[in-house]
Write an enzyme that holds these catalytic residues in place. Structure first.
Site, PDB file in Angstrom:
ATOM      1  N   ASP A 181       0.985  -1.887   0.650  1.00 47.44           N
ATOM      2  CA  ASP A 181       0.064  -0.083  -0.152  1.00 47.44           C
ATOM      3  C   ASP A 181       0.819   1.283   0.448  1.00 47.44           C
ATOM      4  OD1 ASP A 181      -2.850   0.776  -0.195  1.00 47.44           O
ATOM      5  OD2 ASP A 181      -2.207   1.042   2.516  1.00 47.44           O
ATOM      6  N   ASP A 192     -12.241   0.427   5.376  1.00 43.65           N
ATOM      7  CA  ASP A 192     -11.258   0.521   4.464  1.00 43.65           C
ATOM      8  C   ASP A 192      -9.971   1.394   4.577  1.00 43.65           C
ATOM      9  OD1 ASP A 192     -12.493  -0.575   1.286  1.00 43.65           O
ATOM     10  OD2 ASP A 192     -13.537   1.293   2.187  1.00 43.65           O
ATOM     11  N   ASP A 247      -3.978  -3.521  -5.301  1.00 44.55           N
ATOM     12  CA  ASP A 247      -3.418  -2.157  -5.388  1.00 44.55           C
ATOM     13  C   ASP A 247      -1.800  -2.211  -6.013  1.00 44.55           C
ATOM     14  OD1 ASP A 247      -5.802  -1.177  -5.527  1.00 44.55           O
ATOM     15  OD2 ASP A 247      -5.511  -0.535  -2.691  1.00 44.55           O
TER      16      ASP A 247
END
Length: 443
Positions: free
Chosen positions: A226, A417, A264
């Site tokens: 991330d 999230d 991601d």
């Protein structure tokens, strides 16, 4: 012998021409595969349905196992009959399912479930179209899976939602969350919180295999995960990540699993510090793709971002560099809210761009866990990615149509999230009954 959950038909969308498919007498039938789908043309010489057959051999059918035969078809002449069969591909030609449908001039999707009385490695899927006139049948998405669309996926008995309900059985939201979330098949995420990932993956995949169902897994542990954002963490080095992937692979072994690779990670590479770091990230994803791709019963999907993030041509280039050729395909919309039609359009554009880069026939899946209301707010603005209001659960995990291989709940509904949006006090990955109820009610 138990059946292995899998798509048993190869080249099901005819993106590799007619590879794997046979046809009957060329004076009565011709097959042409111009890109996606096949054009099966019957001549006036084919008076009976069985005069113009085509199909695929070498299908494994196991006695007592449930199967679904599905396909999308239309015809140049409305009212054209198409006979679809699965059964023994040799004398005495015993059929396991035999359906005749009337086609229109627009695509219709058909699916038929059956329990096999056959136990053979000489199975066959076939179609027949002869009717005494010149006609073309357009066929795509031909699939034979060893379970029904709604029964094929394993439900995590130890999901965050299930654990919350077990700990709070008298909470007024418990019944709603049980109905809406606990009973639904979602992905099980594995990352740096697993102290022994090989043991944990082995236990989960083993439980699914014992039930004869397909587990959905998300691996989420890439180095610099991330890019230091809300879900930061992951492996502490590139070597540690490769070793971790090896442990995941060992845990799965020769058992079926559907694996979404590093949500991601590919989309976020521009946020890394320099070209060396970006190349390292793509190399790590490629390592995972190749390692998982060597497993015989694994369907691996590299994460391909979402429809409003990276342009399709750029995403295709990144996926190609990240080893998409070794994987089954890519995933779209993971942990996002774009509607299924928007995600499907984006996925098709990426797949087309990949074909232009020399990687044809790549399929994709869509995360439908939270996209029931799409990604637009009341003012017509695209919602923020992090715990936005007004979202709703989407179509539960099932087989896909329209070029989409599967619709899946990849993001676990109710899991935060991050500390933002409507749940500023709930850390990323933590279950919130407040968020769960909002998704169930759509507010």
């Amino acid at each position: 012998m138990a059946a292995v959950y899998a798509d048993l038909v190869i080249n099901s969308n005819f993106t590799n021409g007619t590879t794997g498919w046979w046809s009957g007498d060329p004076a009565m039938i011709s097959l042409n595969a111009p890109g996606t789908g096949v054009e099966a043309g019957a001549t006036t010489e084919a008076v009976n349905l069985w005069d113009a057959p085509f199909g695929q051999d070498g299908i494994v059918l196991r006695k007592g196992c449930s199967y679904t035969l599905s396909f999308t078809a239309r015809a140049s002449q409305p009212g054209t009959l198409l006979r679809a069969q699965a059964g023994l591909g040799a004398d005495p030609w015993t059929v396991a399912v035999d359906k005749t449908v009337s086609l229109s001039a627009v695509d219709r999707h058909f699916h038929y479930s059956f329990v096999s009385d056959l136990d053979t490695t000489m199975g066959q899927v076939s179609f027949q179209i002869g009717q005494g006139t010149s006609v073309t049948v357009y066929l795509t998405e031909v699939r034979l899976t060893c379970s029904t669309p709604r029964e094929g996926f394993y439900v995590d008995p130890d999901s965050n939602a299930a654990k919350w309900v077990a700990a709070n059985p008298k909470d007024p939201r418990a019944q709603k969350i049980t109905r809406g979330l606990v009973r639904r098949p979602t992905a099980k995420w594995f990352g740096d919180w697993n102290k022994n990932v090989r043991v944990d993956v082995d236990a989960y995949v083993g439980a699914a295999a014992a039930a004869g169902l397909l587990p959905i897994i998300a691996v989420y542990n890439v180095f610099n995960r991330d890019n230091g954002g809300e879900s930061h963490g992951g492996a502490s080095s590139a070597k540690e990540y490769r070793d971790w992937v090896d442990e995941v692979v060992a845990g799965i072994g020769e058992r079926p699993a559907l694996v979404v690779v590093e949500p991601d990670a590919v989309a976020q590479i521009q946020g890394l510090r320099d070209d060396a770091a970006r190349a390292e990230r793509l190399g790590l994803i490629k390592y995972a793709a190749e390692a998982l791709g060597r497993l015989p019963y694994v369907r691996a999907y590299l994460d391909g971002g979402n429809a409003t993030w990276i342009k399709p041509q750029e995403m295709a280039a990144r996926l190609a560099a990240a080893g998409i050729g070794a994987a089954k395909g890519f995933a779209v919309g993971v942990s996002n809210f774009d509607s299924t039609d928007i995600s499907a359009t984006y996925g098709a554009q990426v797949a087309q761009a990949l074909a232009g880069l020399g990687v044809p026939g790549v399929r994709f899946v869509i995360d439908t866990s939270r996209n029931g209301n799409g990604a637009m707010d009341a003012a017509g603005q695209h919602v923020d990615y992090c715990n936005p209001a007004g979202r709703r659960l989407g179509v539960p995990s099932s087989i896909g149509v329209g070029g989409v291989e599967y619709l899946l709940w990849i993001k676990v509904p109710g899991d935060s999230d991050g500390m933002c949006g409507t749940a500023p006090d709930v850390t990323a990955g933590t279950f919130s009954p407040f968020l769960a109820e909002r998704l169930i009610d759509g507010n």
